[in-house]
Design a protein around this motif. Structure first.
Motif, PDB file in Angstrom:
ATOM      1  N   VAL A 271       2.168  66.754  64.835  1.00  8.27           N
ATOM      2  CA  VAL A 271       1.100  66.897  63.843  1.00  8.27           C
ATOM      3  C   VAL A 271       1.601  67.829  62.740  1.00  8.27           C
ATOM      4  CG1 VAL A 271       0.076  68.811  65.153  1.00  8.27           C
ATOM      5  CG2 VAL A 271      -1.353  67.525  63.554  1.00  8.27           C
ATOM      6  N   ILE A 272       1.071  67.655  61.541  1.00  4.44           N
ATOM      7  CA  ILE A 272       1.391  68.528  60.415  1.00  4.44           C
ATOM      8  C   ILE A 272       0.223  69.471  60.161  1.00  4.44           C
ATOM      9  CG2 ILE A 272       1.848  68.635  57.925  1.00  4.44           C
ATOM     10  CD1 ILE A 272       4.161  67.480  59.460  1.00  4.44           C
ATOM     11  N   CYS A 273       0.495  70.778  60.147  1.00  7.15           N
ATOM     12  CA  CYS A 273      -0.489  71.781  59.714  1.00  7.15           C
ATOM     13  C   CYS A 273       0.188  72.550  58.590  1.00  7.15           C
ATOM     14  CB  CYS A 273      -0.872  72.717  60.855  1.00  7.15           C
ATOM     15  SG  CYS A 273      -1.652  71.915  62.262  1.00  7.15           S
TER      16      CYS A 273
ATOM     17  N   GLN B 158      -1.447  56.076  52.800  1.00  6.95           N
ATOM     18  CA  GLN B 158      -0.768  54.822  53.132  1.00  6.95           C
ATOM     19  C   GLN B 158       0.393  55.066  54.092  1.00  6.95           C
ATOM     20  OE1 GLN B 158       0.198  52.419  49.610  1.00  6.95           O
ATOM     21  NE2 GLN B 158      -1.323  53.606  48.464  1.00  6.95           N
ATOM     22  N   GLN B 159       0.806  56.322  54.231  1.00  6.83           N
ATOM     23  CA  GLN B 159       2.003  56.639  55.010  1.00  6.83           C
ATOM     24  C   GLN B 159       1.734  57.470  56.263  1.00  6.83           C
ATOM     25  OE1 GLN B 159       4.905  58.316  52.134  1.00  6.83           O
ATOM     26  NE2 GLN B 159       3.414  57.652  50.617  1.00  6.83           N
ATOM     27  N   CYS B 160       0.574  58.118  56.310  1.00  3.00           N
ATOM     28  CA  CYS B 160       0.229  58.931  57.481  1.00  3.00           C
ATOM     29  C   CYS B 160      -1.285  58.855  57.677  1.00  3.00           C
ATOM     30  CB  CYS B 160       0.666  60.385  57.290  1.00  3.00           C
ATOM     31  SG  CYS B 160      -0.161  61.228  55.926  1.00  3.00           S
ATOM     32  N   ALA B 161      -1.750  59.330  58.814  1.00  2.21           N
ATOM     33  CA  ALA B 161      -3.191  59.332  59.110  1.00  2.21           C
ATOM     34  C   ALA B 161      -3.726  60.746  58.965  1.00  2.21           C
ATOM     35  CB  ALA B 161      -3.441  58.803  60.514  1.00  2.21           C
ATOM     36  N   PHE B 162      -4.584  60.962  57.988  1.00  4.41           N
ATOM     37  CA  PHE B 162      -5.155  62.288  57.780  1.00  4.41           C
ATOM     38  C   PHE B 162      -6.276  62.558  58.774  1.00  4.41           C
ATOM     39  CE2 PHE B 162      -3.355  61.834  53.454  1.00  4.41           C
ATOM     40  CZ  PHE B 162      -2.670  63.039  53.397  1.00  4.41           C
TER      41      PHE B 162
ATOM     42  N   ALA C 196      -5.936  68.892  54.868  1.00  4.02           N
ATOM     43  CA  ALA C 196      -6.135  68.369  56.219  1.00  4.02           C
ATOM     44  C   ALA C 196      -4.811  68.396  56.954  1.00  4.02           C
ATOM     45  CB  ALA C 196      -6.672  66.939  56.161  1.00  4.02           C
ATOM     46  N   SER C 197      -4.864  68.166  58.254  1.00  3.14           N
ATOM     47  CA  SER C 197      -3.647  67.887  59.008  1.00  3.14           C
ATOM     48  C   SER C 197      -3.372  66.393  58.928  1.00  3.14           C
ATOM     49  CB  SER C 197      -3.816  68.307  60.471  1.00  3.14           C
ATOM     50  OG  SER C 197      -3.811  69.706  60.588  1.00  3.14           O
ATOM     51  N   ALA C 198      -2.198  65.991  59.406  1.00  2.00           N
ATOM     52  CA  ALA C 198      -1.851  64.572  59.416  1.00  2.00           C
ATOM     53  C   ALA C 198      -1.080  64.256  60.691  1.00  2.00           C
ATOM     54  CB  ALA C 198      -1.017  64.209  58.194  1.00  2.00           C
ATOM     55  N   VAL C 199      -1.285  63.045  61.180  1.00  2.00           N
ATOM     56  CA  VAL C 199      -0.544  62.534  62.329  1.00  2.00           C
ATOM     57  C   VAL C 199       0.071  61.189  61.961  1.00  2.00           C
ATOM     58  CG1 VAL C 199      -2.041  63.733  63.969  1.00  2.00           C
ATOM     59  CG2 VAL C 199      -2.556  61.380  63.326  1.00  2.00           C
ATOM     60  N   LYS C 200       0.916  60.692  62.827  1.00  2.11           N
ATOM     61  CA  LYS C 200       1.550  59.397  62.571  1.00  2.11           C
ATOM     62  C   LYS C 200       0.498  58.292  62.633  1.00  2.11           C
ATOM     63  CE  LYS C 200       5.585  56.706  64.101  1.00  2.11           C
ATOM     64  NZ  LYS C 200       6.699  56.676  65.086  1.00  2.11           N
ATOM     65  N   GLN C 201       0.648  57.293  61.799  1.00  2.00           N
ATOM     66  CA  GLN C 201      -0.287  56.180  61.812  1.00  2.00           C
ATOM     67  C   GLN C 201      -0.164  55.366  63.108  1.00  2.00           C
ATOM     68  OE1 GLN C 201       0.567  53.964  58.228  1.00  2.00           O
ATOM     69  NE2 GLN C 201      -1.040  55.033  57.093  1.00  2.00           N
ATOM     70  N   GLY C 202      -1.230  54.629  63.447  1.00  2.00           N
ATOM     71  CA  GLY C 202      -1.186  53.702  64.574  1.00  2.00           C
ATOM     72  C   GLY C 202      -1.498  54.310  65.918  1.00  2.00           C
ATOM     73  N   ASP C 203      -2.080  55.515  65.956  1.00  2.00           N
ATOM     74  CA  ASP C 203      -2.401  56.162  67.231  1.00  2.00           C
ATOM     75  C   ASP C 203      -3.819  56.731  67.156  1.00  2.00           C
ATOM     76  OD1 ASP C 203      -2.541  57.570  69.597  1.00  2.00           O
ATOM     77  OD2 ASP C 203      -0.568  58.516  69.383  1.00  2.00           O
TER      78      ASP C 203
END
Length: 304
Positions: free
Chosen positions: A126-128, A139-143, A250-257
């Protein structure tokens, strides 16, 4: 925070945390380079879904978080060299929810340009890292749900010539605003003060020195940075009382999960509105000097 005015550590990451408190640099070559900083939307869509990262993290026994180390009050080292800040508190909140232990985090220190690539290549969970939500990045990550509303503002000397935003506006072309170098900074300043002169400096420290020396009348910066500087120097500076250029962190995680995204969102929502509100409120008070109002009991705020 947008990438427009952030010092970066291009192509490099540093890992700190549960695997050893001594920092160990890990070069990742071109992965974190500018070429992968903005993947085309079609490439992002082509990522394959796999087992949820929630179970991967639980099995591993610690969380891996992408963040930075040079931008107070979000992520920086205190006088003891300990990584602290609002983003760090959010990461420890996640570790607490996973393991009932806020210390079970490995921090990967990285430049802003490495945030999305480190997610896509599974370097971090995760990104913090004061990440502004934008349609392009989405379009590139899930916020996740946002945990802060940012904007720019103007800081003044508490005993200076000007005390309010209305006075700054009335000064017209007699006013000089100082800000860190940015190709957009003139447009940003003139959006609030159409006639002001703008002096640009190579760093926030240089801008602050100009304000202290009276070479500029106001210091344009992120409102979170202004709150931090005012908290560190009580009585010396004043907020003009006006903010603009809104954006959400916000934080971001990889898409599709969706399982992992939903879990992180649950932690954040309950921190802002539920059982962990006291932890979230204490962090806001510590880093921004803001006393958050206790969420109302009754009909859920999420649906009002």
């Amino acid at each position: 925070m947008t990438d427009k005015n952030i010092p970066t550590i291009e192509g490099s990451m540093v890992r700190r945390g549960v695997l050893g408190l001594s920092a160990a640099a890990t070069a990742i070559g071109g992965v974190a380079g500018a070429g992968l900083g903005l993947l085309a939307p079609r490439q992002a869509v082509a990522q394959e879904a796999g087992p949820s990262r929630l179970q991967t993290v639980l099995d591993r026994g610690y969380l891996i978080v992408g963040t930075g180390s040079t931008n107070p009050p979000w992520h920086f080292e205190d006088e003891t060299g300990t990584l602290v800040g609002m983003d760090i508190d959010m990461a420890r909140l996640l570790a607490r929810g996973l393991f009932d232990d806020p210390e079970k985090v490995e921090f990967v220190l990285q430049g802003s340009d490495a945030r999305i690539p480190s997610l896509i290549t599974d370097k971090v969970d995760v990104i913090c890292q004061w990440m502004t939500i934008t349609p392009g990045r989405a379009q590139q990550c899930a916020f996740t749900v946002p945990y802060y509303r940012e904007g720019v503002g103007l800081m003044l000397m508490a005993d200076g010539k000007y005390q309010t935003f209305d006075q700054l506006k009335e000064a017209g072309s007699d006013l000089t605003v100082g800000a860190m170098q940015n190709v957009f900074i003139e447009d940003w300043a003139h959006k609030a003060l159409p006639e002001t002169k703008v002096d640009q400096f190579e760093s926030p420290d240089a801008t602050l020195q100009a304000l202290n020396a009276g070479r500029v009348d106001a210091y344009l910066a992120d409102q979170s940075a202004i709150r931090w500087l005012m908290a560190q120097n009580p009585g010396r500076f004043a907020d003009s009382g006006y903010g603009w250029m809104p954006n959400s962190y916000a934080s971001a995680v990889k898409q599709g999960d969706p399982t992992w995204l939903n879990w992180v969102n649950t932690v954040y929502r309950e921190a802002m509105l539920g059982v962990d509100f006291d932890l979230f409120a204490a962090s806001y008070k510590k880093w921004f000097g803001i006393d958050l109002e206790t969420p109302k009991v009754g009909f859920p705020t999420e649906f009002s």
